[in-house]
Motif scaffolding. Structure first.
Motif, PDB file in Angstrom:
ATOM      1  N   GLY A  84      37.363  38.193  42.748  1.00  0.00           N
ATOM      2  CA  GLY A  84      37.850  39.222  41.851  1.00  0.00           C
ATOM      3  C   GLY A  84      39.015  40.015  42.415  1.00  0.00           C
ATOM      4  O   GLY A  84      39.615  39.645  43.426  1.00  0.00           O
ATOM      5  N   SER A  85      39.322  41.128  41.751  1.00  0.00           N
ATOM      6  CA  SER A  85      40.464  41.959  42.138  1.00  0.00           C
ATOM      7  C   SER A  85      40.034  43.080  43.082  1.00  0.00           C
ATOM      8  O   SER A  85      38.941  43.635  42.951  1.00  0.00           O
ATOM      9  CB  SER A  85      41.116  42.564  40.893  1.00  0.00           C
ATOM     10  OG  SER A  85      41.613  41.540  40.050  1.00  0.00           O
TER      11      SER A  85
ATOM     12  N   THR B  87      46.934  46.235  43.770  1.00  0.00           N
ATOM     13  CA  THR B  87      45.818  45.395  43.342  1.00  0.00           C
ATOM     14  C   THR B  87      46.168  43.923  43.534  1.00  0.00           C
ATOM     15  O   THR B  87      47.255  43.476  43.152  1.00  0.00           O
ATOM     16  CB  THR B  87      45.476  45.646  41.865  1.00  0.00           C
ATOM     17  OG1 THR B  87      45.141  47.031  41.704  1.00  0.00           O
ATOM     18  CG2 THR B  87      44.293  44.799  41.438  1.00  0.00           C
ATOM     19  N   VAL B  88      45.262  43.188  44.157  1.00  0.00           N
ATOM     20  CA  VAL B  88      45.472  41.757  44.384  1.00  0.00           C
ATOM     21  C   VAL B  88      44.210  41.008  43.948  1.00  0.00           C
ATOM     22  O   VAL B  88      43.127  41.584  43.857  1.00  0.00           O
ATOM     23  CB  VAL B  88      45.759  41.444  45.870  1.00  0.00           C
ATOM     24  CG1 VAL B  88      47.012  42.152  46.340  1.00  0.00           C
ATOM     25  CG2 VAL B  88      44.569  41.846  46.742  1.00  0.00           C
ATOM     26  N   ASP B  89      44.376  39.730  43.680  1.00  0.00           N
ATOM     27  CA  ASP B  89      43.248  38.874  43.294  1.00  0.00           C
ATOM     28  C   ASP B  89      42.807  38.035  44.486  1.00  0.00           C
ATOM     29  O   ASP B  89      43.603  37.272  45.041  1.00  0.00           O
ATOM     30  CB  ASP B  89      43.647  37.948  42.141  1.00  0.00           C
ATOM     31  CG  ASP B  89      43.845  38.705  40.837  1.00  0.00           C
ATOM     32  OD1 ASP B  89      43.083  39.657  40.606  1.00  0.00           O
ATOM     33  OD2 ASP B  89      44.774  38.354  40.083  1.00  0.00           O
TER      34      ASP B  89
END
Length: 282
Positions: free
Chosen positions: A242-243, A235-237
């Motif tokens: 958003g993510s 998961t990255v921003d």
């Protein structure tokens, strides 16, 4: 003349990808297909303008030049010009491996390819992966492009100024693909392809990235061991969006070229200067 330079000529024979529907560029696509929007708008503040575009599903492959800022500082302007042309020609060669793509544009530091069922592709995401894999398997000059892939609805359309018009593509996949390229997995990988995790579905790496076969003078047909690894979702921003869960397919086998594109660009400029073809006109 330029013929004195080995491998150098003054002409440039451009060749863009051919597709079964003969859409070499987005402009070809727009002028040959029914438009989703074709109106004239008279805006109170902006004035009069035309809106012409086609909405369709596509997969975007974004390939950016790695270390572009550093290269722009370390190389002279003429060396950077040659480096960019070398990158573009290499990219053109990679896109010849897949017939269902259209060259969207060449930016200052990246090239964008589009894949779509509208262009004849059965699975645009898989076709984009095959081109991305080719780049990793044939990066003899160490371009190491930042590669991102994303799919979804896009709008191809014309934009214009009083002096000229151009065709381009807009939509969430364009931003996601560029973001995926910049948010590639950090590590000692030689090549990385990054995309939204949901795109992978139930696909098999063994089916999509089949071993490459080559002819051995003693053993005959030999299959190269699998060098690509599918990473787990992470998961990255994305700033402002958003993510997202991303996945990477990475190749950890580094090639050892005798000369990188960066050094080769410098050599070309030296040769051009030595032959007297570098002429300043202040």
């Amino acid at each position: 003349m330029a013929a004195d330079l080995p491998g150098f000529s003054t002409g440039f024979n451009s060749s863009i990808v051919k597709t079964p529907y003969s859409f070499n560029t987005i402009t070809d696509f727009l002028i040959s297909q029914p438009l989703t929007i074709d109106v004239e708008i008279d805006d109170q503040y902006s004035g009069c303008f035309s809106v012409k575009g086609i909405e369709f599903e596509a997969t975007v492959l974004y390939a950016g030049i790695s270390d572009f800022a550093r290269l722009s500082i370390d190389l002279s302007p003429s060396e950077m010009l040659i480096y960019l042309n070398m990158f573009l020609v290499w990219m053109r060669e990679s896109s010849h491996t897949e017939q269902f793509c259209v060259l969207e544009r060449f930016l200052d530091n990246a090239i964008v390819l589009l894949f779509s069922k509208r262009f004849g592709s059965e699975d645009p995401f898989v076709d984009a992966l095959q081109v991305a894999r080719w780049m990793g398997d044939h990066d003899a000059m160490m371009f190491c492009p930042d590669i991102g892939i994303a799919s979804g609805k896009v709008m191809a359309g014309f934009t214009s100024t009083p002096r000229e018009y151009s065709a381009s593509v807009f939509g969430r996949p364009m931003i996601l693909a560029a973001g995926c390229a910049r948010l590639k997995h950090r590590g000692n990988a030689a090549s990385v392809i990054t995309f939204p995790a949901e795109e992978w579905r139930t696909r098999s790496l063994a089916d999509l990235f089949k071993p490459i076969e080559y002819d051995d003078p003693v053993k005959g047909k030999v299959k190269q061991p699998q060098t690509w690894i599918l990473g787990d979702p992470r998961t990255v921003d994305f700033p402002g969006t958003g993510s997202f869960a991303l996945r990477d397919i990475a190749n950890f086998i580094h090639s050892t070229p005798s000369l990188s594109a960066e050094k080769k660009a410098k050599e070309w400029v030296e040769l051009i200067r030595a032959k007297g073809f570098y002429k300043k006109h202040d």
